[in-house]
Each structure stands twice: as structure tokens, then as C-alpha cells.
Design a protein around this motif. Structure first.
Motif, PDB file in Angstrom:
ATOM      1  N   TRP A  99     -19.712  15.405  -5.645  1.00  0.00           N
ATOM      2  CA  TRP A  99     -20.715  16.224  -6.317  1.00  0.00           C
ATOM      3  C   TRP A  99     -20.103  17.482  -6.917  1.00  0.00           C
ATOM      4  CZ3 TRP A  99     -24.600  20.110  -4.048  1.00  0.00           C
ATOM      5  CH2 TRP A  99     -25.692  20.285  -4.902  1.00  0.00           C
ATOM      6  N   TYR A 100     -19.121  18.064  -6.249  1.00  0.00           N
ATOM      7  CA  TYR A 100     -18.582  19.354  -6.675  1.00  0.00           C
ATOM      8  C   TYR A 100     -17.448  19.206  -7.687  1.00  0.00           C
ATOM      9  CZ  TYR A 100     -21.235  21.717  -3.007  1.00  0.00           C
ATOM     10  OH  TYR A 100     -22.240  22.213  -2.237  1.00  0.00           O
ATOM     11  N   LYS A 123     -22.183  19.584  -9.528  1.00  0.00           N
ATOM     12  CA  LYS A 123     -22.474  20.995  -9.295  1.00  0.00           C
ATOM     13  C   LYS A 123     -21.152  21.750  -9.301  1.00  0.00           C
ATOM     14  CE  LYS A 123     -24.619  24.247  -6.046  1.00  0.00           C
ATOM     15  NZ  LYS A 123     -25.477  24.874  -7.084  1.00  0.00           N
ATOM     16  N   ASP A 124     -21.148  22.928  -9.919  1.00  0.00           N
ATOM     17  CA  ASP A 124     -19.946  23.750  -9.926  1.00  0.00           C
ATOM     18  C   ASP A 124     -19.653  24.246  -8.520  1.00  0.00           C
ATOM     19  OD1 ASP A 124     -19.480  23.575 -12.672  1.00  0.00           O
ATOM     20  OD2 ASP A 124     -20.862  25.225 -13.115  1.00  0.00           O
ATOM     21  N   ASP A 157     -27.997  22.562  -1.941  1.00  0.00           N
ATOM     22  CA  ASP A 157     -28.180  23.970  -2.278  1.00  0.00           C
ATOM     23  C   ASP A 157     -29.231  24.497  -1.303  1.00  0.00           C
ATOM     24  OD1 ASP A 157     -28.919  26.438  -3.271  1.00  0.00           O
ATOM     25  OD2 ASP A 157     -28.779  25.820  -5.371  1.00  0.00           O
TER      26      ASP A 157
END
Length: 472
Positions: A13-14, A318-319, A438
Motif C-alpha cells: 500500500w505504501y 498511500k504516500d 489511517d
């Protein structure tokens, strides 16, 4: 005809932009784009499991009689990791498992071994997974160019989406990148030598040998899939081999990075996502030689596009909050230990005894009243019937958050620790750590899905369990 029946992939994801890494150290950025970063609770095994679950979507797992796992970053030096993966994936026990390692072309090596076993009649359906999370020293080019990810391919001889028409291999004792026993980081030799005498010599020779074997020219290939450590090197070699830009499959450098043993198979998945029946796909895996394969897409390829694959995972991202977060996740900076007592030593007897519950995520369903429970209960919490239950796999069920807590004092590398009580689609509740989340967006009733992750490492033992995450 032996070939690929299904495909799957996984990208964490990252992501972190290469320019952000470069700014931290005051060094030039190695091109634009970003690289994929495995979470602190991910490794090559968990990513291989994710890719395999994507690949097996809609398939009958009972028909899989082989599982081959390729990686240069296996969690263990002496222990078969494919057996753990087979248990997590709920494959039957009487299958052949094997680990492929030590080379960047371990992925294509596993693919060829699976195809040969099926051709020989020894196996019928083999799942091949490749994943890597290689570690590079800071400030160097590899830190920016490396990426994390995995791919999985199911091979068989019926309902084939892409036939394997031939292969050609060269074994070459050439050392460009390596990692000795005990090394934490990948080492590399001077690039002018490794590219000119290695990559630019060995890979084209192998591809030319395959094309000659089948009386083909580069113009006959629809998609050329071949390994490349960076975009410039990859593009230059494609031109050298006679392929036009629209024939060359995206090397994923700008979105994922060099995923080592998994890269060639991840690119192959990307090629299959857009290929039409009749397309000819050339695949070449590089490392201490080269493996080249020729594939042809069939009409079946249009029927297996219900995967997240490369496209789906690239769209879900996601960053990474900071480069410092990356350093802490990789253990490159010391982190203050929690003021807590030491853990009790892991009991291997308990790990073995509870493997179905912890690795396969099996719960119990009362055969008397139908109540579903996790963990497994000998006595039904609803009707109190004793030892009247059947095992049921929970990892495939839909779940929603019933309630949750966020703890900033708990021991975790990525605070706050988010723990959720989830409700299973088939009934019952259980509590699980939450990852890839998050904290500001977590809420009750939120749909989540299971993901297999690392819990912790102690006394040489990797402890794994299931967590939940927001649906990707």
C-alpha cells in the motif's frame, strides 16, 4: 498444452517518492516516480501469500498439487518457507512444496520447474509465487531503485490462458549483485562492467536463442517482458534487441521499483492483464544467466481478468508519511524499546498444535446449533454442545468492525496500535490488529478484509498471524 491458468500480484500500500529519499541525503534522484515500500509487518512470505490469494480467487484450491516459492529474501536460511505458505493458503497436505532462492531469476526458474513437472505428468496444477523485499544501504542508488512486491501464477494443462510454447536458458557465472551469508544489504560491482559484460551480453544472447529456436523475429512478439534494474538500462536493452517501445512491457520502475526475483513475473502479470487472444509474449528472467520463455495467449485469457493484479494494486496506494518511517520499519535506526516485560519464548509445540487456527485462520461451527466461533471452541458458547463442531475457514469471509481501540502506549513500530473487534459474515466475533490503516479514518461498521502479516521476530523465530485492513 501446459501454460498459465491464472495470475495474481501484490504491491504494498505504501509508496515513497525517489526525490524524497534523495533530498534526505543530498544526493541526485535516480529518475522520477516512486518505489513501493512493504509495511513493517510485511516480508517476502506475506507478499507471496497476498499474490497467491489474488491468483487463486475463484479457483479450487484442492486441485493444486504443487506450491513453489521464489525469493532472495526468505525469512529463514534453514527452513522451507513454501510449507508455511501452503498452510496459510489452505492447500492440501499431499502436495509438493519447494523453495527457489539465491538468484534474481529464481522466479523464472520456479516457473520452468513447474511447467516441466506438469509436462512429465508428475503434477497437475502448480502454484508459483515470487516475492522480494531486498534491503540496500542508505544514500546509494539501490535504495532508490529497489521496490517490494510479488506475483503468482497458477500453471496447468486445462483451461490455459497462455500456453508455454518453448524456453531457452543460459547459465553464466557472472557476479554483478550478490549477498553473502550474514550480509544485511545487497552488494554490487561497478556498473559499467556489470552492464556491458553481464546484462547487455547475457540477456540478448538468450532472447536471440529463443527466437531462433522458434524461427521468429522481434517484430513477431506482441509484448517483450524482461528484467531491468532501472528504466534507462531496461529501455536501452529493449532497443538493442530490436523491440519497439510499444512492444516493451512497462518495467514498473516509476511505480514500484526493482522487485528482484519477483520483477519479471510481476511484469508478466501486467502483460497478461492487457493481452488479447493470439498475443505472443516473450519473458526473460535475468541473474547468473538468463531464462527465456515464449507464451501465446488463448481465448481463456479474457475470462480471468477478475483479479486485483498489477493494475488494481497500483491504483490502491498511500504516500509513506516520512523517510524516517521507512528507516524505522527496516530496522535501520534504533527505536526505544517499550517499558514492558520480555515476551515468553515461543513454544514450537504450540505453534504446531494451533497451525490451522493461526495460519489457516480456521474457526469452529457448531453442528448442533450452527453458531460460528473464533478461536476454535470445544464447547459451543451458544448451546453448550461439547465437541460437536466442524472446522470452517474464516479468512475468506467478509468482516466489519464492531468496535475498536487506538493505543499510543502499546508496543508497536507504527503507533498508534489499532485493535479491532470484527464481526464475521457467518456469525461470531474476533479481535485482530489492524494494519495499512489511517487512524483518522477507522470507524465502527467499516468493512475490512484479512491480510496475513508478521507479528514479531524473537529468538530466531518469525511469528505470523492474520490482521485486518481497510478493503483495498
Amino acid at each position: 498444452m501446459v501454460g498459465i491458468v491464472s495470475y495474481g500480484a501484490y504491491v504494498p500500500w505504501y509508496r515513497i517518492a525517489r526525490v524524497d529519499i534523495a533530498k534526505t541525503w543530498g544526493v541526485p534522484a535516480q529518475g522520477g516516480g516512486e518505489r513501493a515500500v512493504a509495511n513493517f509487518d510485511e516480508d517476502s512470505l506475506t507478499m507471496a501469500v497476498e499474490a497467491s490469494l489474488d491468483c487463486l480467487q475463484g479457483a479450487d484450491r484442492r486441485r493444486v498439487d504443487g506450491f513453489f516459492l521464489a525469493s532472495t529474501t526468505s525469512p529463514y536460511v534453514e527452513k522451507m518457507v513454501s510449507t508455511i505458505g501452503a498452510t496459510v493458503l489452505d492447500l492440501k497436505r499431499n502436495i509438493r512444496t519447494s523453495d527457489f532462492a539465491n538468484s534474481l531469476r529464481a522466479g523464472t526458474g520456479a516457473l520452468l520447474s513447474a511447467a516441466d513437472a506438469i509436462k512429465a505428468g508428475a503434477l497437475k496444477n502448480v502454484l508459483v509465487a515470487a516475492s522480494d523485499s531486498r534491503q540496500a544501504q542508505t544514500q546509494g542508488g539501490q535504495e532508490q531503485s529497489f521496490g517490494d512486491g510479488g506475483a503468482a501464477l497458477l500453471l496447468g494443462d486445462t483451461d490455459v490462458a497462455a500456453t508455454i510454447d518453448g524456453n531457452y536458458s543460459i547459465s553464466d557465472e557472472f557476479t554483478d549483485v550478490w549477498r553473502a551469508y550474514g550480509d544485511d544489504f545487497v552488494r554490487g560491482w561497478e556498473e559499467r562492467f556489470t552492464v556491458d559484460e553481464g546484462y547487455n551480453r547475457i540477456l540478448p544472447e538468450t532472447v536471440a536463442g529463443l527466437l531462433k529456436q522458434h524461427n521468429l523475429s522481434p517484430q513477431d512478439i506482441t509484448k517483450a517482458v524482461f528484467y531491468g534494474a532501472n528504466e534507462r538500462r531496461h529501455k536501452g536493452l529493449g532497443k538493442r534487441m530490436g523491440f519497439k517501445p510499444d512492444q516493451i512491457q512497462d518495467p514498473l520502475y516509476s511505480t514500484v521499483g526493482d522487485t528482484g526475483a519477483a520483477l519479471t513475473l510481476m511484469m508478466l502479470v501486467g502483460a497478461m492483464e492487457t493481452s488479447r487472444p493470439g498475443a505472443k509474449i516473450l519473458v526473460a528472467g535475468y541473474g547468473n544467466g538468463c531464462d527465456a520463455l515464449l507464451l501465446t495467449a488463448t481465448d481463456q485469457i479474457d475470462k480471468i481478468r477478475n483479479k486485483k493484479g498489477i493494475k488494481g494494486h497500483l491504483a490502491s496506494r498511500k504516500d509513506l508519511p516520512s523517510y524516517q518511517k521507512y528507516l524505522s520499519w527496516r530496522g535501520l535506526v534504533p527505536i526505544a524499546p517499550p517499558a514492558r516485560p520480555d515476551r515468553e519464548p515461543t513454544s514450537m509445540a504450540a505453534v504446531w498444535r494451533e497451525r490451522a487456527q493461526n495460519l489457516g485462520l480456521y474457526g469452529s461451527k457448531c453442528t448442533s446449533c450452527g453458531a460460528q466461533q473464533y478461536p476454535i471452541q470445544r464447547v459451543c458458547v451458544k448451546c453448550h454442545a461439547k465437541d460437536e463442531y466442524e472446522m470452517v475457514r474464516m479468512a475468506d469471509q467478509k468482516v466489519n468492525i464492531f468496535t475498536f481501540t487506538q493505543d499510543n502506549l502499546a508496543a508497536t513500530i507504527d503507533p498508534p496500535a489499532v485493535v479491532a473487534v470484527v464481526e464475521f459474515e457467518g456469525g461470531g466475533r474476533g479481535y485482530f490488529d489492524m494494519t495499512d490503516r489511517d487512524p483518522k479514518e477507522v470507524k465502527m461498521g467499516m468493512p475490512v478484509e484479512f491480510t496475513f502479516r508478521k507479528l514479531y521476530f524473537e529468538r530466531g523465530i518469525h511469528n505470523y498471524f492474520w490482521k485486518v485492513r481497510p478493503v483495498r
